[in-house]
Design a protein around this motif. Structure first.
Motif, short mmCIF file in Angstrom:
data_model
loop_
_atom_site.label_atom_id
_atom_site.label_comp_id
_atom_site.label_asym_id
_atom_site.label_seq_id
_atom_site.Cartn_x
_atom_site.Cartn_y
_atom_site.Cartn_z
N ASP A 116 0.55 19.38 -9.31
CA ASP A 116 0.83 20.62 -8.85
C ASP A 116 1.88 21.30 -9.73
OD1 ASP A 116 -0.75 21.11 -6.62
OD2 ASP A 116 0.77 21.17 -5.34
N TYR A 117 2.75 20.57 -9.92
CA TYR A 117 3.76 21.33 -10.65
C TYR A 117 3.56 21.67 -12.05
CZ TYR A 117 7.82 20.27 -7.36
OH TYR A 117 8.33 19.80 -6.22
N LEU A 118 2.75 20.87 -12.74
CA LEU A 118 2.04 21.10 -14.03
C LEU A 118 1.15 22.21 -14.19
CD1 LEU A 118 1.41 17.70 -15.55
CD2 LEU A 118 3.02 19.27 -16.34
N SER A 119 0.59 22.33 -12.98
CA SER A 119 -0.38 23.70 -12.87
C SER A 119 0.56 25.00 -12.70
CB SER A 119 -1.48 23.64 -11.64
OG SER A 119 -0.99 23.85 -10.44
N THR A 134 0.87 -1.16 -0.02
CA THR A 134 0.10 0.09 -0.07
C THR A 134 0.87 1.15 -0.01
OG1 THR A 134 -0.74 -0.97 2.25
CG2 THR A 134 -2.46 0.22 1.06
N GLU A 135 2.02 1.12 0.55
CA GLU A 135 2.79 2.41 0.76
C GLU A 135 3.40 2.50 -0.52
OE1 GLU A 135 3.48 3.92 3.35
OE2 GLU A 135 5.20 4.97 2.89
N ILE A 136 3.84 1.85 -1.56
CA ILE A 136 3.99 1.96 -2.91
C ILE A 136 2.91 2.70 -3.69
CG2 ILE A 136 4.77 0.68 -4.96
CD1 ILE A 136 6.34 -1.29 -3.31
N LYS A 137 1.75 2.13 -3.39
CA LYS A 137 0.82 2.60 -4.22
C LYS A 137 0.49 4.22 -3.92
CE LYS A 137 -2.65 -0.59 -4.08
NZ LYS A 137 -3.83 -0.87 -3.28
N GLU A 194 0.87 9.95 -4.24
CA GLU A 194 1.31 11.23 -3.93
C GLU A 194 2.33 11.89 -5.01
OE1 GLU A 194 3.65 12.86 -0.08
OE2 GLU A 194 1.49 12.18 -0.39
N PHE A 195 3.02 11.33 -5.78
CA PHE A 195 3.84 11.76 -6.80
C PHE A 195 3.17 12.27 -7.93
CE2 PHE A 195 7.65 8.92 -5.39
CZ PHE A 195 8.36 10.24 -4.86
N GLU A 196 2.13 11.51 -8.33
CA GLU A 196 1.11 12.06 -9.19
C GLU A 196 0.48 13.39 -8.80
OE1 GLU A 196 -0.95 12.14 -12.61
OE2 GLU A 196 0.86 10.56 -12.17
N LEU A 197 -0.07 13.42 -7.71
CA LEU A 197 -0.48 14.70 -7.19
C LEU A 197 0.54 15.83 -7.23
CD1 LEU A 197 -2.47 13.78 -4.05
CD2 LEU A 197 -3.47 14.77 -6.11
#
Ligand code: ADP
Ligand code: MG
Length: 643
Positions: A542-545, A527-530, A535-538
């Protein structure tokens, strides 16, 4: 040099009224005796809660007093011995950072870490034997990557960061305030805190977006048993960070978004520094990416004892932020620092003070032997006034002018009354100057001694005993935590596998239990990996916006530039923007572009064959002044519309 890990504790505040009204559920739980914190995912209640272990886990019922005595005490004590120390509070807005750092007056057990550190420092200073201290405080904030002095004459002025080969990174022009007591420290903290909030209401800012750093600078002068004197210096940084929430969640737009982006940049930079330090393969630590990381450079991976307080809300609607805070904290605990006592600082003011005190004492001793010191008290009223003026001038002068004035005062005629002085007027002057010199030396000595503190309670056995007990308490509590953790691990795999069992059934039972435990661990790791992936996706979103917003900004500036460029005179260097771009250089120190000065190169027209000149007509004064105006303004007006 021995290394020491950054200490990390976690603190969860009680549910607030809003969360209660919303019917939020608590997703944070703790096993304080073992320093463990558990976080249950409200969207997956069948999953086991995520587990984190820290140097301390404090829940709603715990006070700041307990936190201070158990974990902050040794760190601040270290500062009074010459180690640098940093305590910083991290967490989303409203999670209790300021509550932990500044605290509240009532109840007193919730007084913040900053005022507790003042009390502690002055207690140590007063109990010290054969030691003198110079304690100075500064208070700054970083807002939108601009540094401001919260105790300065002009709190709106932006200050620059500088780097010195010996001093390291420092803020140029930051005011330092000598403090002699806890009350003075508290007043200074209050003033800074007020300046912070006044700034916000006036400028429509939001305090949750700024980082504040209160620093106590100490210089320690000790004399050892052999009579040798030593000088040490240490710094205690008390940092209240901006809210760590993700900008997309705050719903910020326009100016607010711009601010949020910059502050997130600062916090992301802090996160990147932490990650780089923990990842052993990283050679480059990106301290230079933000003002915050540059200022905290020594606190992360450097010569400082550091404590991070990760603050949490217990509510389920803050689950994502709490998880991100716990991850951040979990990473930080792997940072290794190399704290050492700062011996013999080059720029110590205390050394100058100590030298001057010795010199003044020698002058006074010499005068004492020359004539009765009590005569000084009989100074006339006018001379007293003059002295007060001198003293005031000396205090307000900068150090260079003070040294010069001091030189003159100390070099007044070194003769005694009755010496070959015949003129009564001159006798009077000499007398006056001797007394002045002596009285000045006396008042300056008093002033210097007032700056320096230490040893006032050196004979107070009870206070010293209390001081020692508090120091021991923190050590004992640390041992308890380690023992409790060891006990909880005693049914570890090794123990199960090496144990000799009385029967097969018993062995099967023990090993099945172990298997079950291992399966849970595996599930938790999966679950931690998922979680990390999402989290990285979020973060990516953020960075993209941010990038999209910056691109839009860039486009706006480009379009504005295209419009304006056609209006620039051809003979101005700014008419060739490509060339200007080539000539511009990025300055790391000021984080600014250095761009060429606007210049206008007048092209001379070929000489026209001379025609017989008519006699110049008398110019009207207004026409003449108009011409002069244009001539005088052209060099500094590169953009002139061709109307
Ligand atoms: P932050 O500085 O992280 O934005 P604050 O310290 O201002 O958050 O805390 C938000 C609110 O929660 C304040 O009203 C504060 O008094 C309250 N609070 C925070 N931590 C605690 C705590 N441990 N116990 C009681 N109240 C708390
Ligand atoms: Mg706050």
């Amino acid at each position: 040099m021995a290394s020491e890990a950054v200490k990390v504790i976690v603190r969860c505040r009680p549910m607030n009224e809003r969360e209660k009204a919303l019917g939020c559920k608590a997703v944070v739980s703790m096993e304080s005796a073992r320093g463990q914190c558990f976080l249950q995912n409200p969207a997956a209640t069948s999953e086991p809660p995520k587990q984190f272990t820290f140097d301390g886990a404090y829940y709603q019922e715990h006070s700041t007093e307990q936190i201070y005595n158990e974990i902050a005490y040794p760190l601040v004590e270290g500062v009074t011995e010459g180690y640098n120390g940093t305590i910083f509070a991290y967490g989303q807005t409203g999670s209790g950072k300021s509550f932990t750092m500044q605290g509240v007056v009532d109840p007193s057990i919730q007084k913040g870490i900053i005022p507790r550190a003042f009390e502690h420092i002055f207690e140590s200073v007063q109990c010290a034997e054969n030691a003198k201290f110079l304690v100075r405080a500064s208070y700054l904030e970083i807002y939108n990557e601009d540094i401001r002095d919260l105790l300065g004459a002009d709190t709106k002025q932006k200050l620059e960061l500088k780097e010195h080969p010996e001093k390291g990174v420092y803020v140029k022009g930051l005011s330092l305030h000598t403090v002699h007591s806890v009350v003075q420290c508290e007043q200074i903290m209050e003033t800074g805190w007020r300046n912070r909030s006044v700034g916000y209401t006036l400028m429509n800012k939001d305090s949750s977006r700024s980082h504040s750093i209160f620093t106590v600078n100490m210089e320690i002068y000790t004399v050892d048993e052999q009579g040798q004197d030593h000088l040490r210096a240490a710094k205690l940084n008390l940092v209240d960070l901006a809210g760590s929430e993700r900008q997309s969640k705050t719903g910020a737009t326009g100016e607010r978004l711009k601010e949020a982006t910059k502050i997130n940049l600062s916090l992301s930079a802090l996160g990147n520094v932490i990650s780089a330090l923990v990842d052993g393969r990283c050679k480059h630590i990106p301290y230079r990416d933000s003002k915050l990381t540059r200022l905290l450079q020594d606190s992360l991976g450097g010569n400082t004892k550091t404590l991070m307080v990760a603050c949490l809300s217990p509510a389920d609607n803050n689950y994502d932020e709490s998880l991100s805070t716990l991850r951040y904290a979990n990473r930080a605990k792997n940072i290794k620092n190399k704290p050492c006592i700062n011996e013999d600082p080059k720029d110590a003011l205390l050394r100058e003070y100590q030298k001057e005190i010795k010199k003044l004492k020698a002058i006074l001793a010499e005068q004492m032997s020359a004539h009765n010191l009590s005569g000084r008290r009989a100074l006339s009223g006018s001379r007293d006034k003059l002295l007060m003026k001198i003293e005031f001038a000396m205090i307000t002068l900068d150090s260079k002018s003070r040294q010069i004035s001091l030189f003159f005062v100390l070099c007044l005629p070194n003769c005694h009354p009755g010496q070959d002085v015949h003129s009564p007027r001159l006798t009077q002057t000499v007398l006056c100057s001797i007394e002045l010199r002596e009285a000045f030396a006396f008042s300056r000595l008093q002033m210097l001694e007032r700056q320096v503190v230490g040893g006032e309670q050196a004979k107070n056995k009870d206070l010293k005993e209390k001081h020692k007990r508090r120091k021991k308490y923190a050590d004992e509590r640390r041992m308890q935590l380690v023992t409790a953790l060891q006990q909880s691990n005693e049914d570890s795999s090794e123990w199960v596998l090496l144990n000799v069992y009385d029967s097969i059934q018993e062995e099967v039972r023990a090993k099945s239990k172990l298997l079950e435990k291992m399966q849970k661990k595996l599930q938790a790791a999966e679950t931690e990996i998922k979680d990390l992936q999402s989290e990285f996706e979020l973060e990516r979103i953020d960075y993209l916006s941010t990038i999209r917003r910056l691109e839009r900004d860039l486009m706006l500036f480009q379009q504005l530039l295209d419009q304006v460029q056609s209006l620039v005179r051809r003979d101005c260097n700014y008419s060739n923007l490509e060339k200007i771009k080539r000539e511009s250089v990025w300055d790391e120190e000021t984080s600014c572009w250095k761009i060429p000065q606007p210049l206008i190169q007048k092209t001379r027209l070929p000489a026209v064959p001379a025609l017989p000149q008519p006699k110049p007509a008398q110019k009207s004064p207004s026409a003449e002044s108009q011409e002069r105006t244009v001539r005088c303004y052209t060099p500094i007006l590169p953009i002139l519309p061709y109307f």
